[in-house]
Design a protein around this motif. Structure first.
Motif, PDB file in Angstrom:
ATOM      1  N   GLY A  76      45.689  61.801  50.607  1.00 20.68           N
ATOM      2  CA  GLY A  76      46.415  62.646  49.533  1.00 20.68           C
ATOM      3  C   GLY A  76      46.509  61.905  48.160  1.00 20.68           C
ATOM      4  O   GLY A  76      47.130  62.388  47.333  1.00 20.68           O
ATOM      5  N   PHE A  77      45.664  61.164  47.798  1.00 24.21           N
ATOM      6  CA  PHE A  77      45.565  60.285  46.675  1.00 24.21           C
ATOM      7  C   PHE A  77      44.192  59.745  46.330  1.00 24.21           C
ATOM      8  O   PHE A  77      43.569  59.040  47.314  1.00 24.21           O
ATOM      9  CB  PHE A  77      46.511  59.366  46.365  1.00 24.21           C
ATOM     10  CG  PHE A  77      46.670  58.665  45.118  1.00 24.21           C
ATOM     11  CD1 PHE A  77      47.293  59.301  44.012  1.00 24.21           C
ATOM     12  CD2 PHE A  77      46.050  57.039  45.118  1.00 24.21           C
ATOM     13  CE1 PHE A  77      47.094  58.675  42.885  1.00 24.21           C
ATOM     14  CE2 PHE A  77      46.180  56.793  43.792  1.00 24.21           C
ATOM     15  CZ  PHE A  77      46.664  57.248  42.671  1.00 24.21           C
ATOM     16  N   THR A  78      43.499  60.164  45.159  1.00 22.50           N
ATOM     17  CA  THR A  78      42.383  59.380  44.789  1.00 22.50           C
ATOM     18  C   THR A  78      42.590  58.897  43.374  1.00 22.50           C
ATOM     19  O   THR A  78      43.376  59.472  42.451  1.00 22.50           O
ATOM     20  CB  THR A  78      41.032  60.354  44.657  1.00 22.50           C
ATOM     21  OG1 THR A  78      41.522  61.367  43.866  1.00 22.50           O
ATOM     22  CG2 THR A  78      40.901  60.964  46.217  1.00 22.50           C
ATOM     23  N   ALA A  79      42.017  57.612  43.348  1.00 14.84           N
ATOM     24  CA  ALA A  79      42.003  56.887  41.850  1.00 14.84           C
ATOM     25  C   ALA A  79      40.474  56.508  41.464  1.00 14.84           C
ATOM     26  O   ALA A  79      39.919  55.667  42.473  1.00 14.84           O
ATOM     27  CB  ALA A  79      43.198  55.861  41.883  1.00 14.84           C
ATOM     28  N   THR A  80      39.894  56.705  40.545  1.00 12.18           N
ATOM     29  CA  THR A  80      38.494  56.241  40.086  1.00 12.18           C
ATOM     30  C   THR A  80      38.863  55.387  38.814  1.00 12.18           C
ATOM     31  O   THR A  80      38.652  56.251  37.558  1.00 12.18           O
ATOM     32  CB  THR A  80      37.575  57.377  40.045  1.00 12.18           C
ATOM     33  OG1 THR A  80      37.759  58.047  41.456  1.00 12.18           O
ATOM     34  CG2 THR A  80      36.213  56.893  40.037  1.00 12.18           C
ATOM     35  N   PRO A  81      38.822  54.356  38.619  1.00 10.28           N
ATOM     36  CA  PRO A  81      38.640  53.677  37.342  1.00 10.28           C
ATOM     37  C   PRO A  81      37.328  53.355  37.294  1.00 10.28           C
ATOM     38  O   PRO A  81      36.500  53.434  37.962  1.00 10.28           O
ATOM     39  CB  PRO A  81      39.339  52.266  37.743  1.00 10.28           C
ATOM     40  CG  PRO A  81      39.183  52.028  38.907  1.00 10.28           C
ATOM     41  CD  PRO A  81      39.231  53.465  39.834  1.00 10.28           C
ATOM     42  N   TRP A  82      36.829  53.350  36.045  1.00 12.75           N
ATOM     43  CA  TRP A  82      35.425  53.465  35.368  1.00 12.75           C
ATOM     44  C   TRP A  82      35.593  52.938  34.141  1.00 12.75           C
ATOM     45  O   TRP A  82      36.373  52.693  33.351  1.00 12.75           O
ATOM     46  CB  TRP A  82      34.933  54.928  35.441  1.00 12.75           C
ATOM     47  CG  TRP A  82      35.547  56.108  34.461  1.00 12.75           C
ATOM     48  CD1 TRP A  82      36.638  56.677  34.796  1.00 12.75           C
ATOM     49  CD2 TRP A  82      35.122  56.294  33.106  1.00 12.75           C
ATOM     50  NE1 TRP A  82      36.777  57.520  33.570  1.00 12.75           N
ATOM     51  CE2 TRP A  82      36.101  57.109  32.663  1.00 12.75           C
ATOM     52  CE3 TRP A  82      34.130  55.642  32.155  1.00 12.75           C
ATOM     53  CZ2 TRP A  82      35.986  57.511  31.359  1.00 12.75           C
ATOM     54  CZ3 TRP A  82      34.246  55.983  30.979  1.00 12.75           C
ATOM     55  CH2 TRP A  82      35.230  57.130  30.398  1.00 12.75           C
ATOM     56  N   GLY A  83      34.156  52.430  33.740  1.00 12.56           N
ATOM     57  CA  GLY A  83      34.002  51.768  32.461  1.00 12.56           C
ATOM     58  C   GLY A  83      32.303  52.186  32.019  1.00 12.56           C
ATOM     59  O   GLY A  83      31.472  52.353  32.686  1.00 12.56           O
ATOM     60  N   MET A  84      32.314  52.289  30.741  1.00  8.05           N
ATOM     61  CA  MET A  84      30.922  52.465  30.185  1.00  8.05           C
ATOM     62  C   MET A  84      30.505  51.547  28.918  1.00  8.05           C
ATOM     63  O   MET A  84      31.463  51.670  28.112  1.00  8.05           O
ATOM     64  CB  MET A  84      30.460  53.834  30.173  1.00  8.05           C
ATOM     65  CG  MET A  84      29.213  54.116  29.705  1.00  8.05           C
ATOM     66  SD  MET A  84      28.496  56.155  29.584  1.00  8.05           S
ATOM     67  CE  MET A  84      29.609  56.387  27.917  1.00  8.05           C
TER      68      MET A  84
END
Length: 483
Positions: free
Chosen positions: A203-211
């Motif tokens: 029931g939950f997704t989290a996607t930290p990202w960087g570029m």
């Protein structure tokens, strides 16, 4: 014996060819064709082009074709080749009577495979690129998405798929290819490195990202259009501050670093109520002259209710930091590569429109607003519709917009109706419908209306009075065939 040996060798070759034939790649072709007529009453709110120097035709017929061919060796290895005849008007270019110009180009060409005995996936070549975004409700990541670019990416699933790592290298520009014009190295590339860590829980997704990107000072950004919001938008206007045109003009550093850090969230545990959100900070030129610095934030959030059979209500919000009153301290809008973000098929943004030339190109940077949508409205078999109401309010200083126009020329950096001052706003309504004539053939109608309240002290009476002469009306009717 020699004759027997020759016959045995020939038989062996025939057997090998037979084995190779059976092991030959499977070829799968998919694609789509779109033909539509589009009517505009007031392109860019004025009925003029983005530089306000030419009148646009109110009606144009467009046609495009895309063919994607997958050469599949097995379930772990394939190559895709995509070719297209891109959005071209009848009577011009490819579709000119008796003397058509050739406009077929390659827009996808990449190898995709899994490392033997693992779930580690590689994707290398010219391919679709989209940084993480919270859900399909938003069409693309606000920094980079909705485009094709040369990229080498690897995805590694961890913890039984609950965590993953995606890393990629992208080369957007290399103006001189492999040979610089002098014996001295010329910084003519725009390269980027991306890292994302998608985490999935029930029931939950989290996607930290960087570029991180390095922008070479000689890469020719002003000559590269992004195909995004409005006319004359280039990588220069997307990445650089308006103050970069102040003397001494241009970048001071040979390589200017840009970085972005963000996260995408989706909460579906409360289904049928679902929540989505994205938050991003971006900055470039921090070590350059103050006038060349560009930095800012962008946040979006949305909620939808998926409990109805006949429709799905959605509400989306966004806010992006705007320009302050000074050009000499750089830009306060977040730098971006492309701008294909937008919710609800909104007429304001270049997002999920089926047909080309179907949006106004309002900049979500330097503004805040709301988009309310009734999606997937369907009471008749094979007929579905979407109704969206959008409101955008500017957060940019009018003084900064005037200064940007003076430095770059109207439309090249700032444009009325694209960038919004604090005193300006835009409201729009669009109703889009699709009827499935056959399983793979759809008749599509996209309609919209918009009204802008613009400030003559920012843009001058010529442009503002032209916009006051009537509201924007748009209608696109056409067919899409998918196979």
């Amino acid at each position: 014996m020699h004759r027997l040996a020759a016959r045995l060798a020939l038989a062996l070759l025939v057997a090998l060819f037979a084995v190779n034939a059976r092991a030959a790649a499977e070829v799968v072709m998919t694609g789509d064709a779109r033909i539509h007529g589009t009517y505009w009453s007031k392109t860019y709110f004025t009925g003029w082009n983005g530089a306000a120097t030419r009148t646009t035709d109110p009606f144009t017929v467009w046609q495009r074709f895309r063919l994607r061919t997958d050469f599949i060796a097995n379930e772990a290895l394939k190559f895709r080749l995509g070719i297209r005849v891109n959005n071209t008007a009848w009577g011009n270019g490819t579709y000119t009577v008796d003397n058509p110009a050739v406009s077929i180009d390659v827009y996808q060409a990449y190898l995709q495979f899994y490392w033997p005995g693992s779930d580690v996936e590689f994707s290398i070549g010219q391919q679709d690129v989209n940084l993480p975004v919270s859900g399909d409700l938003f069409s693309a990541n606000p920094v980079l998405g909705g485009i094709r670019a040369p990229m080498a990416a690897v995805t590694v699933p961890l913890l039984d798929g609950r965590l993953g790592v995606t890393a990629a290298y992208l080369r957007f520009l290399d103006s001189n290819r492999d040979m610089d014009p002098t014996t001295t190295q010329v910084p003519d590339e725009l390269d980027a490195w991306m890292l994302a860590l998608p985490a999935t829980l029930p029931g939950f997704t989290a996607t930290p990202w960087g570029m991180l990107a390095l922008a070479g000072k000689n890469a020719g950004y002003a000559a590269v259009g992004t195909g995004g919001a409005g006319a004359n938008q280039t990588l220069a206007s997307n990445l650089f501050s308006a103050g970069q045109a102040l003397p001494p003009a241009g970048q001071r550093e040979a390589q200017t670093p840009y970085f972005w850090a963000g996260a995408a969230f989706a909460l579906t545990a409360l289904d049928p109520v679902k929540f989505y959100a994205d938050a991003v900070w971006g900055e470039g030129g921090a070590a350059d002259r103050g006038k060349n610095r560009r930095r800012g934030y962008f946040v979006d959030a949305a909620v939808e209710y998926a409990g109805f059979d006949a429709l799905t209500p959605r509400l989306a919000f966004w806010i992006g930091s705007g320009e302050n009153g000074s050009t000499r301290d750089g830009s306060e809008r977040m730098p971006v590569i492309t701008s294909a973000w937008g919710p609800g098929n909104s007429l304001l943004f270049d997002c999920t429109q089926e047909f080309s030339r179907g949006f106004l190109g309002v900049d979500y940077l330097g503004s805040w607003g709301l988009v309310a949508t009734l999606d997937d409205v369907s009471f008749i078999q094979d007929l579905s519709s979407r109704l969206s109401v959008s409101f955008a309010k500017g957060l940019n200083s009018g003084r900064a917009l005037r200064a940007g126009v003076a430095l770059w020329g109207y439309g090249n950096y700032f444009q009325m109706g694209r960038e919004l001052a604090e005193t300006e706003s835009v409201v729009a309504v669009n109703l889009d419908s699709r009827y499935n004539v056959y399983k793979n053939l759809a008749l599509i109608l996209e309609t919209g209306w918009a009204h802008g309240a613009f400030d003559s002290s920012v843009w001058g009476p010529r442009l503002v009075n032209q916009a006051k002469g009537g509201d924007v009306w748009k209608a696109s009717l056409g067919l899409r065939y998918k196979f």
